[in-house]
Scaffold this active site. Structure first.
Site, mmCIF file in Angstrom:
data_model
loop_
_atom_site.group_PDB
_atom_site.id
_atom_site.type_symbol
_atom_site.label_atom_id
_atom_site.label_comp_id
_atom_site.label_asym_id
_atom_site.label_seq_id
_atom_site.Cartn_x
_atom_site.Cartn_y
_atom_site.Cartn_z
ATOM 1 C CG MET A 262 -1.785 1.215 1.396
ATOM 2 S SD MET A 262 -2.949 1.390 0.001
ATOM 3 C CE MET A 262 -3.024 3.177 -0.100
ATOM 4 C CG ASN B 193 -0.036 3.792 3.546
ATOM 5 O OD1 ASN B 193 -1.229 3.876 3.333
ATOM 6 N ND2 ASN B 193 0.561 2.664 3.918
ATOM 7 C CG HIS C 254 2.292 -0.981 -8.209
ATOM 8 N ND1 HIS C 254 1.524 -1.278 -9.311
ATOM 9 C CD2 HIS C 254 1.418 -0.506 -7.285
ATOM 10 C CE1 HIS C 254 0.257 -1.005 -9.057
ATOM 11 N NE2 HIS C 254 0.163 -0.535 -7.822
ATOM 12 C CD GLU C 255 2.250 -0.378 -3.758
ATOM 13 O OE1 GLU C 255 1.585 0.684 -3.728
ATOM 14 O OE2 GLU C 255 1.766 -1.472 -4.112
#
Ligand code: BES
Ligand code: ZN
Length: 860
Positions: A266, A268, A300-301
């Site tokens: 994720m 963040n 990707h993140e």
């Protein structure tokens, strides 16, 4: 299903500009207390404020000094505050006091279990807010367009690490002996990107070439597993800065491995959270494909830090802007850091092929789809948003060229930085940069579902050679679509004179078009879609297809083209537009294939045929076919790594061993058994790249003693990757009792909820296992449904348990079950899986006799 109230977005008469929030998690009672002061802007006259809140108890609310009344709506996930007087227009402050619990559902503010090196069980408190779960940690305007700044304070036990999006600015001791940690103010951002972590971690750190402090937080004592991701991140941030023309705006970037994590990772802002398998690389025990995956996930993140965090979609309908884009950019990162993975070829298999497979179903959906309720939002984290999104962007990138693409991106990111955007905003920037009709062309790809198949044949037009190209919607069942579909299709055409450089390029904007072949040498093969970049399939006339086959065998056709060609052929066979036997025949032209990715895609297509033969008496014949097909490449690769070999060859070796092992190839089985024993006894450790293949073969072909040994590996290994490797194959066991035990084990407390689906998926590889899994899922639905509490893990569980049946009679049973036991985030997946069952059944009916005849003939 229960009637749902019409979904409504928050009224925006009052909007936030800054949140000052303090949270105190209790890591033993699994609760937290919170307080926040939100600076708001009252824009219109009102005496009510509606914000999101779920599973939180709000003790009090004040607007400036005025106390409000609180009404909760658990269905709408909102809290409504009603004040005795009208709120003055302009700035004000909303103060709240609240409590909540650290849940075990891997969403909102939740607890994650870990074991210390001394063997003690402890819990960390972590967050996962995307898409709509920030409201479970703090009452807030939980919509992506309600951006604000955040001042976060975490009050934590003294010996714990406390992290949030920004660096720490101050720390103090509280009266109760806790540590109060205050973080710097965040930039203006969406709530779903906020994050907190409290627990025990070690880290490795470094700075990138621009001085951004990067840390990779690992479980205690395992910092060496963080160095790979650290290197990737150090290279990638400057690479993206250069690519986007905008620097990463925060002073630090933390990457942290969380023991219990629903998604893979994720984004963040400044504190990216990962599942352990998506971040940690163990020098001894991690496979090449894991490393490659970690690099892709990190890439990707980090791409989201620009695409998503700096510029955010206006609403979840535009989710694909985030996910499709990051899923494209991650390949740029891996190509930059590790050219040896030839990652763009893998894109064709990982993304494009997945997109085309799903998007050919009648129950697919357009890239842009109206969504409202949180369960609908969860549903679109699928291969359409990710894989089709990325594939459409790759096609666009190729059509307008890298320079215009980057220029347009840079313009878009600058224009909407710290703001929100719609899909059309991106098209406009790219159109301006390229001078091409981006909006007209691309909207045909984002607003209608599906994609075209191009029928191509060579004709003579007044003595001149020409190609006729006709587009129609490709439907997985081969039928004509309901409704009118048409795309604007960027098309490249190559021929044998130069397989890499198109001799003709166009955008097909009508149903049909003719291309002159004047310049093409007689006898040259002609191929559409070089590089397999277009989001479409090609159906050649048999004469054209025949002329391409020798170029497959001698590999003069480039790898991505060889991959795409068989992928299209397989899809056409599945649709009944050609036959499975054609696929089996053409596959033989790939016998000398050298490319891992081509093999990988071919192998998975052949697996579908193998799956169908499970329901016939020719499974053994299909095994022999596979053994023959893979024999040359097996001989070339052997069992031992060659000095300095490419990671792709190591991955290919694993694929081949697995295929031969599962097909019952004697030598492979014996070698696998003996290497397994040596590995277990400690005599000779198995190369990490071969473990999945060997474990799988051993479980499938071995006995109870092998099972027990592998279970021991599961229990004693401290590496999540190794545990999951084992979980994935346990279900390959044969008899009913063993299968049932594996299913029970999957949902026992010995397996983390995040990993259960991987274990159950293994069970569904056999016909018996599939049947038992579906029974098991129905019998244990209350427990399973509570474990996942909606969300995409539930959707994948449902999907793997039903999609591979090949008998239509199970469909009414499935539909009936989910009528009675709703799985809201899996509605579309259920429809899609039933469609897949129909396709399996139809293919089996159509081709079973022909497959049998062909395989019998070729094995005699
Ligand atoms: N934003 C997602 C994480 C996410 C997924 C949040 C689903 C909510 C629901 C993240 O950027 C992501 O896409 N993660 C992927 C990994 C990626 C490499 C495809 C994932 O979790 O699988
Ligand atoms: Zn993503």
């Amino acid at each position: 299903m229960a009637e749902k109230k019409e979904f409504q977005r928050l009224p925006l008469k009052v909007v936030p500009t800054n949140y000052n929030v303090t949270l105190t998690p209790n890591l033993t009672a699994f609760t937290f207390t919170g307080s926040e002061t939100i600076i708001v802007e009252v824009k219109e006259k009102t005496d009510v404020v509606v914000i999101n809140s779920a599973d939180i108890e709000i003790q009090s609310v004040k607007f400036n000094d005025m106390t409000g009344e609180i009404t909760m709506d658990s269905e709408a996930e909102t809290a409504t505050f009603t004040f005795p007087d009208m709120l003055p227009i302009g700035q004000g402050s909303l103060s709240l006091v609240f409590t909540g619990s650290l849940n075990d559902k891997m969403k909102g503010f939740y607890r994650s279990k870990y074991t210390t090196p001394a063997g003690e069980e402890r819990h960390a408190a972590v967050t996962q807010f995307e898409s709509t779960d920030a409201r479970r940690a703090l009452p807030c305007w939980d919509e992506p367009a309600c951006k604000a700044t955040f001042d976060v304070t975490l009050v934590v036990p003294k010996d714990k690490v406390a992290l949030s999006n920004m660096p720490v600015v101050s720390e103090s001791e509280t009266e109760s002996g806790l540590r109060s940690v205050t973080f710097a103010r965040t930039p203006i951002m969406s709530t779903y990107l906020l994050a907190f972590v409290v627990g025990e971690f070690d880290y490795v750190e470094g700075k990138d070439s621009d001085g951004v402090l990067i840390r990779v937080y690992t479980p205690l004592g395992k910092t060496e597993q963080g160095t790979f991701a650290l290197e990737v991140a150090k290279k990638t941030l400057p690479f993206y800065k250069d690519y986007f023309g905008i620097a990463y705006p925060l002073p630090k970037m933390d990457l942290i491995a969380i023991a219990d994590f629903a998604a893979g990772a994720m984004e963040n802002w400044g504190l990216v959270t990962y599942r352990e398998t998506c971040l940690l690389v163990d020098p001894e025990n991690s496979s090449s494909s894991s490393k490659q995956y970690v690099a892709l996930v990190v890439g990707h993140e980090l791409a989201h830090q620009w695409f998503g965090n700096l510029v955010t979609m206006e609403w979840w309908t535009h989710l694909w802007l985030n996910e499709g884009f990051a899923s494209f950019i991650e390949y740029l990162c891996v190509d930059h850091c590790f050219p040896e993975f030839d990652i763009w070829t893998q894109f064709v298999n990982q993304d494009l092929a997945q997109a085309l497979k799903l998007d050919a179903l009648n129950n697919s959906h357009p890239i842009e789809v109206p969504v409202g309720h949180p369960a609908e939002v969860d549903e679109i984290f699928d291969a359409i948003s990710y894989c089709k999104g990325a594939s459409v962007i790759r096609m666009l990138h190729s059509w307008i060229g890298d320079e215009a693409f980057r220029k347009g991106l840079n313009q878009y990111l600058n224009k909407f930085a710290y703001k929100n955007a719609f899909t059309e905003d991106l098209w406009d920037s790219l159109a301006e940069a390229s001078g091409k009709p981006v909006r007209e062309v691309l909207s045909t790809w984002t607003s209608q579902m599906g994609f075209p198949v191009l029928q191509v044949s060579e004709t003579l037009e007044g003595g001149q050679r020409a190609l006729t190209i006709t587009q129609s919607k490709f439907c997985a069942d081969g039928k004509s679509p309901e409704g009118d579909f048409q795309w604007m299709v960027p098309i490249d055409i190559t021929c044998s004179t130069d397989p890499l450089k198109p001799f003709y390029t166009t955008v097909l904007s009508s149903k049909s078009s003719t291309v002159s072949l004047d310049g093409v040498k007689a006898g040259d093969w002609i191929k559409l879609n070089p590089g397999t970049i277009g989001v479409y399939r090609v159906q050649y006339s048999s004469a054209m297809l025949d002329s391409l086959i020798p170029a497959v065998s001698n590999m003069s056709l480039p790898a991505r083209d060889r991959l795409g060609l068989q992928n299209d052929l397989f899809a056409l066979a599945r649709a009944g537009l050609s036959s499975s036997v054609d696929v089996l025949k053409v596959a033989e032209a790939y016998k000398s294939e050298s490319n891992y990715t081509v093999w990988s895609d071919l192998a998975s297509n052949l697996s579908t045929i193998s799956l169908l033969t499970q329901y016939t008496d020719c499974s053994p014949l299909m095994d022999s076919y596979n053994i023959k097909l893979f024999s040359d490449v097996a001989a070339r690769l052997g069992w031992e790594k060659k000095e300095g070999e490419s990671p792709l060859d190591s991955m290919l070796r694993a694929l081949v061993v697995s295929k031969l092992g599962h097909s019952g190839h004697n030598d492979t089985m014996q070698e696998a058994m003996s290497r397994f024993e040596q590995h277990i006894s400690g005599e000779k450790s198995l190369d990490a790249d071969l473990r999945s293949a060997v474990y799988g073969t051993v479980i499938k072909k071995g006995d109870k003693s092998h099972f027990d040994k592998l279970m021991k590996v599961y229990e004693t290994s401290e590496l999540s990757e190794e545990k999951v490797r084992v979980l994935r194959v346990l279900g390959y066991v044969k008899d009913e009792e063993q299968i049932t035990n594996v299913l029970q084990f999957a949902i026992s407390d010995k397996v983390r909820t995040q990993d259960a689906v991987s274990c159950i998926a293994g069970v569904t590889s056999s016909a018996l296992g599939r049947q038992l899994t579906w029974k098991f899922v129905q019998a244990n639905w209350p427990k399973l449904s509570a474990m996942y509490d909606g969300g995409f893990l539930q959707a994948s569980l449902v999907k793997i348990s039903i999609q591979n049946f090949a008998d239509r009679s199970v469909i009414p049973e499935i539909k009936d079950f989910f009528e009675k036991n709703p799985a809201p985030a899996a509605n579309r997946v259920i429809q899609q899986s039933c469609e897949n069952i129909e396709l399996n059944a139809a293919m089996l009916e159509r081709d079973r006799e022909a497959i049998k005849a062909y395989l019998t003939e070729m094995n005699s």
